[in-house]
Design an enzyme around this catalytic site. Structure first.
Site, PDB file in Angstrom:
ATOM      1  N   HIS A 259       1.714   4.483  -2.859  1.00  0.00           N
ATOM      2  CA  HIS A 259       1.817   5.942  -2.694  1.00  0.00           C
ATOM      3  C   HIS A 259       3.180   6.432  -3.193  1.00  0.00           C
ATOM      4  CE1 HIS A 259      -1.857   6.750  -0.524  1.00  0.00           C
ATOM      5  NE2 HIS A 259      -1.555   5.969   0.491  1.00  0.00           N
TER       6      HIS A 259
ATOM      7  N   HIS B  42       3.369   6.886  -6.846  1.00  0.00           N
ATOM      8  CA  HIS B  42       2.657   8.092  -7.279  1.00  0.00           C
ATOM      9  C   HIS B  42       3.600   9.306  -7.216  1.00  0.00           C
ATOM     10  CE1 HIS B  42      -1.631  10.122  -6.897  1.00  0.00           C
ATOM     11  NE2 HIS B  42      -1.101  10.312  -8.083  1.00  0.00           N
TER      12      HIS B  42
ATOM     13  N   HIS C 240       0.835  -1.206   0.000  1.00  0.00           N
ATOM     14  CA  HIS C 240       0.000   0.000   0.000  1.00  0.00           C
ATOM     15  C   HIS C 240       0.874   1.262   0.000  1.00  0.00           C
ATOM     16  CE1 HIS C 240      -3.609   2.389   1.254  1.00  0.00           C
ATOM     17  NE2 HIS C 240      -2.659   3.171   1.726  1.00  0.00           N
ATOM     18  N   GLU C 241       1.774   1.329   0.974  1.00  0.00           N
ATOM     19  CA  GLU C 241       2.609   2.533   1.083  1.00  0.00           C
ATOM     20  C   GLU C 241       3.527   2.663  -0.127  1.00  0.00           C
ATOM     21  OE1 GLU C 241       1.697   4.674   3.071  1.00  0.00           O
ATOM     22  OE2 GLU C 241       0.455   3.397   4.357  1.00  0.00           O
TER      23      GLU C 241
HETATM   24 ZN   LIG Z   1      -2.784   5.235   2.025  1.00  0.00          ZN
END
Ligand SMILES: [Zn+2]
Length: 675
Positions: free
Chosen positions: A468, A471, A464-465
Site C-alpha cells: 500500500h 502505491h 502487505h502494508e
Molecule cells: Zn490492505
C-alpha cells in the site's frame, strides 16, 4: 501562542511538528481549519465568474488543505494512542465533519457549477486526467444526493450525521472491549508455549499492571496462544472472549448500532434511487454488481468448503487421539492445525521465528522495492508521534520521493490490525507535494534489549502494508483526489496483496531470513518446507474470509435485517458453514463494515483483488524473473503511479493486456482441481 497544528511547518520535509503538538491544540485547530475550509467552499460556489475547470474543480482540489493537515495528525493520535480525551474529541469532531461534507456535496450553487462543466465537457479541452477528475467529482456529487429535491437532501444530511456517530461509537466500543480484557496466566499455564509467546505474554502483562503474563485480544498474541496452548480450557476462554468483542452486553455492546446502521444505509440507498445499498456501492467498483461479487465468492466457496471439511475430519481425529471428546470446536482448530503442520510439513513456527526478525524483514521489503523500482531508504532522525515509530527518507537516483514511517508494535490504546495511511498524499497541482506515508502494525513488542521477531503471518502483513505504501510513494498524478490509493475499493488491495508475493521469493528469504543469534541463513530444507506449507490450511482461511464477505454482502443487498445477529446465523447455515470455523470477523466486531462505511458491501474486495494479484505476479513468472525490469516498469507505469486516473479495468488491461480469471487464485490457494 500560535497553535502548532496551524503554524507553517518547520520540521524536515514539511512533517508535522510532533514535538510541539498538544491535546489542547486539537479542538481550536479543528475549528479554525474547518471554518477556513467552509469559507473556501463558499467562495467557489459564490464566484460571480462563469464556471471553468480552474475556478471550480481545481479550486475544490486546493481547498481544505489546513483541515486535512490537522485531521491527519489528529486521527493518527486517535488511532495509535487513544485516550479518553482523544475519544471525546473524536466524538465531537465526527458529526461536524459529516455535516461539513454534506454541506459541500449538497451545496446547490456548487453543484450547478460542476454540472455545467460536466454538460459542456466536450468543449473544455481537458487533459485525460482532468476529464477523469471532472467525471469522478460529478459522479460523487450525484451519488451523494446533489441532484435530489430539497426534502431528499435534508434527509440524507440527517442520515449521514447519524451514521458518522454510529461508526465512531462502534470503533470506540470495540477498542474498549479489546483494552479491557486480559487473561492472567499462572506459570503452569505457560507449559507448552514457545518462548516467543511467553515473552510476548510477559511483555503485555508488564505493560499493564505487572501481575504476571497475560493473553490479550491483540491478534499477534491471541492467535499464537490459540495455536500453541495445549490447554483446551484456556483456549476456549480466550477464543470466547475474542469472538465476544462488541457483544458483551452493557455500554460497549455494538449489536443495536449494527441494526441501526444497516437500516440507515438501506434508507439512504432508497433516497438515492438505488435497488439496495450494495447496488449503489458496487456501481463504481470494478465488480459493478452484487451478482458479480456473489458469483466470485460462491465459485471459490465450494472448493474451499470441501477442503475445510476434509481437514476438519483429520483434526478431529487428532483431538480424539489426545483423549478429548468430539466435536472439534473453533478453539481447537488452530492448535491441531499447527500440530498437523509440524507433522506433515515439519514446519514449526517456533523454530522458524528466530529467522524472522522485524528489522531484517523491513530491510527485505526495502530491498525488493530497490530492485523493482530503484527506491532507496535512509533513516531519518526526526521526532515522530510515538517513540516506537521510525522514519526513512525515500529517494530515487537522488530525487526525494517520500517520507516513510513505520509504527510496528502493539500497545494499549492502539487500534487493532494493520493499516497504511498517508499523512499527506502526493500531488503537483499548485506545487509538487511528495507523500508522508505511514504503516501501522500490531506486532508483539520484544522484551527490553531483545530483537523483535515476527510470525510468518506478521511478515506477510509487513509486506502487505508496504505494498500500500508503494502505491502512495510511487504516485505520480496532478490531482490529490486521484492520487495513490484513491482508487476503487476492490482495486486498492492489488498493490498490497501483490507485494506479499515477493516475501515468498526464495532468494529474498535466503538473504534476509537470517538467524538472530548465529546470523546463519535459513536452512535450505526449512525454506523448502516453509514455501511448501504456504498452501497449508487454505480451506480454513478461505472459508473464514468468504463467510464474512457473504454476510457483509447479504446485510446490504435486500431489506435491512431487524436482527442482524440472527440473519448472520441464517446466512452461515445456508452456505453450510463448517462448525469448527468462525467468521474471520463476526458482526459485532466487523470494523471494516461498521466503523465507517468504507468496506460496507466491500469486504469481498480482498478476494477480488487477489484474483488480480495472483494473475499479476504470474506476469513476473512468465518473464522468468521475479524482478524482471520490464514487468516492474509496466507495473509502476500503469498501476503503482497511476492512482485513480482511469477505471481499474483499463489500468489492469494496460498492465497485463487482458483481464484476469480466477485460475491463478485457485492455484495459489491450492484449491484447484489438480491440488
Ligand atoms: Zn490492505
Amino acid at each position: 501562542m500560535t497553535n502548532s497544528l496551524l503554524a507553517p511547518r518547520a520540521a524536515p520535509f514539511d512533517l508535522p511538528d510532533f514535538a510541539a503538538v498538544t491535546d489542547a491544540e486539537f479542538a481550536p485547530a479543528f475549528e479554525t481549519a474547518l471554518a477556513e475550509a467552509r469559507a473556501q467552499i463558499d467562495a467557489i460556489a459564490a464566484n460571480p465568474a462563469p464556471p471553468d475547470f480552474a475556478n471550480t474543480i481545481e479550486a475544490l482540489e486546493l481547498s481544505g488543505r489546513a483541515l486535512s493537515d490537522v485531521l491527519s495528525v489528529f486521527f493518527l493520535f486517535a488511532s495509535v494512542d487513544s485516550t479518553p480525551e482523544r475519544e471525546a474529541l473524536q466524538r465531537a469532531f465526527s458529526p461536524k465533519l459529516a455535516e461539513f461534507s454534506s454541506d459541500v456535496v449538497l451545496n446547490a450553487a456548487l453543484f450547478a457549477r460542476i454540472d455545467a462543466l460536466w454538460q459542456g465537457r466536450a468543449a473544455l479541452d481537458l487533459t485525460p486526467e482532468q476529464a477523469r477528475l471532472l467525471e469522478v467529482k460529478h459522479r460523487d456529487f450525484i451519488r451523494a444526493g446533489a441532484a435530489l429535491a430539497e426534502e431528499g437532501r435534508a434527509r440524507l444530511r440527517a442520515i449521514n450525521t447519524r451514521l458518522a456517530e454510529l461508526g465512531t461509537a462502534f470503533a470506540q466500543n470495540l477498542l474498549a472491549d479489546e483494552r479491557d480484557w486480559t487473561m492472567l496466566l499462572a506459570e503452569t499455564d505457560l507449559d507448552g508455549l514457545p518462548g516467543f509467546v511467553i515473552e510476548a505474554a510477559r511483555a503485555a502483562g508488564a505493560e499493564r499492571d505487572g501481575a504476571g503474563p497475560v493473553v490479550t485480544l491483540s491478534r499477534s498474541l491471541i492467535v499464537p496462544f490459540l495455536q500453541f496452548s495445549p490447554r483446551r480450557d484456556l483456549r476456549e476462554r480466550a477464543w470466547r472472549a475474542w469472538v465476544a468483542r462488541g457483544a458483551r452486553g452493557g455500554a460497549t455492546d455494538n449489536r443495536a448500532i449494527v441494526a441501526e446502521t444497516l437500516a440507515l444505509r438501506a434508507e439512504r440507498a432508497a433516497v438515492l434511487g438505488f435497488d439496495s445499498f450494495a447496488a449503489g456501492k458496487l456501481e463504481t467498483e470494478m465488480a459493478k454488481t452484487p451478482q458479480a461479487v456473489r458469483d466470485l465468492l460462491m465459485a471459490v466457496w465450494a472448493p474451499a468448503r470441501a477442503r475445510a471439511e476434509a481437514d476438519a475430519a483429520i483434526l478431529e481425529a487428532m483431538l480424539a487421539a489426545d483423549g478429548h471428546p468430539a466435536p472439534l470446536e473453533p478453539w481447537d482448530w488452530r492448535y491441531y492445525a499447527e500440530k498437523r503442520r509440524m507433522a506433515e510439513h515439519d514446519l514449526d513456527e517456533a523454530a522458524l521465528k528466530p529467522f524472522l526478525q522485524l528489522d531484517r524483514m523491513i530491510e527485505a521489503a526495502f530491498d525488493c522495492a530497490h530492485r523493482l523500482f530503484g527506491l532507496e531508504f535512509t533513516p531519518l532522525d526526526v521526532t515522530l508521534h510515538h517513540p516506537d515509530a521510525r522514519a526513512w527518507e525515500v529517494t530515487r537516483e537522488g530525487r526525494h520521493m517520500a517520507v516513510f514511517i513505520g509504527d510496528y508494535f502493539a500497545r494499549p490504546g492502539k487500534r487493532s490490525g494493520a493499516w497504511c495511511t498517508a499523512l499527506r498524499a502526493q500531488q503537483k497541482l499548485a506545487d509538487e507535494i511528495r507523500p508522508h506515508v505511514l504503516n501501522v502494525c500490531n506486532f508483539s513488542r520484544p522484551a527490553e534489549g531483545r530483537p523483535a521477531f515476527l510470525s510468518w503471518d506478521d511478515a506477510r502483513t509487513l509486506f502487505h502494508e508496504f505494498g500500500h505504501a508503494l502505491h502512495q510513494m510511487l504516485s505520480d498524478v496532478t490531482h490529490e483526489s486521484l492520487s495513490g490509493t484513491s482508487v476503487a475499493r476492490d482495486f486498492v488491495e492489488l498493490p498490497s496483496q501483490l507485494y506479499e508475493h515477493w516475501l515468498e521469493v526464495p532468494e529474498v528469504l535466503e538473504r534476509f531470513a537470517t538467524h538472530a543469534e548465529t546470523g546463519a541463513p535459513m536452512p535450505a530444507d526449512m525454506l523448502t518446507r516453509l514455501l511448501g506449507a504456504a498452501k497449508f490450511d487454505m480451506g480454513f482461511q478461505t472459508v473464514e474470509f468468504i463467510a464474512s464477505a457473504l454476510v457483509d454482502l447479504d446485510f446490504h443487498e435486500g431489506p435491512p435485517p431487524a436482527d442482524p445477529i440472527q440473519r448472520e446465523a441464517e446466512v452461515l447455515q445456508a452456505i453450510g458453514m463448517p462448525r469448527a470455523i468462525g467468521m474471520r470477523h463476526a458482526t459485532p466486531h466487523f470494523a471494516h463494515v461498521f466503523s465507517g462505511g468504507g468496506y460496507a458491501a466491500g469486504y469481498y474486495s480482498y478476494m477480488w483483488s487477489e484474483v488480480m494479484d495472483a494473475d499479476a505476479f504470474a506476469a513476473f513468472d512468465e518473464a522468468g524473473d521475479p524482478f524482471d525490469p520490464e514487468t516492474a516498469r509496466a507495473l509502476e507505469a500503469h498501476i503503482l503511479s497511476a492512482g485513480g486516473t482511469a477505471e481499474p479495468d483499463a489500468l489492469y488491461v494496460a498492465f497485463r493486456g487482458r483481464l484476469p480469471g480466477i485460475e491463478a487464485l485457485l492455484k495459489g490457494r491450492g484449491l484447484d482441481a489438480a491440488a
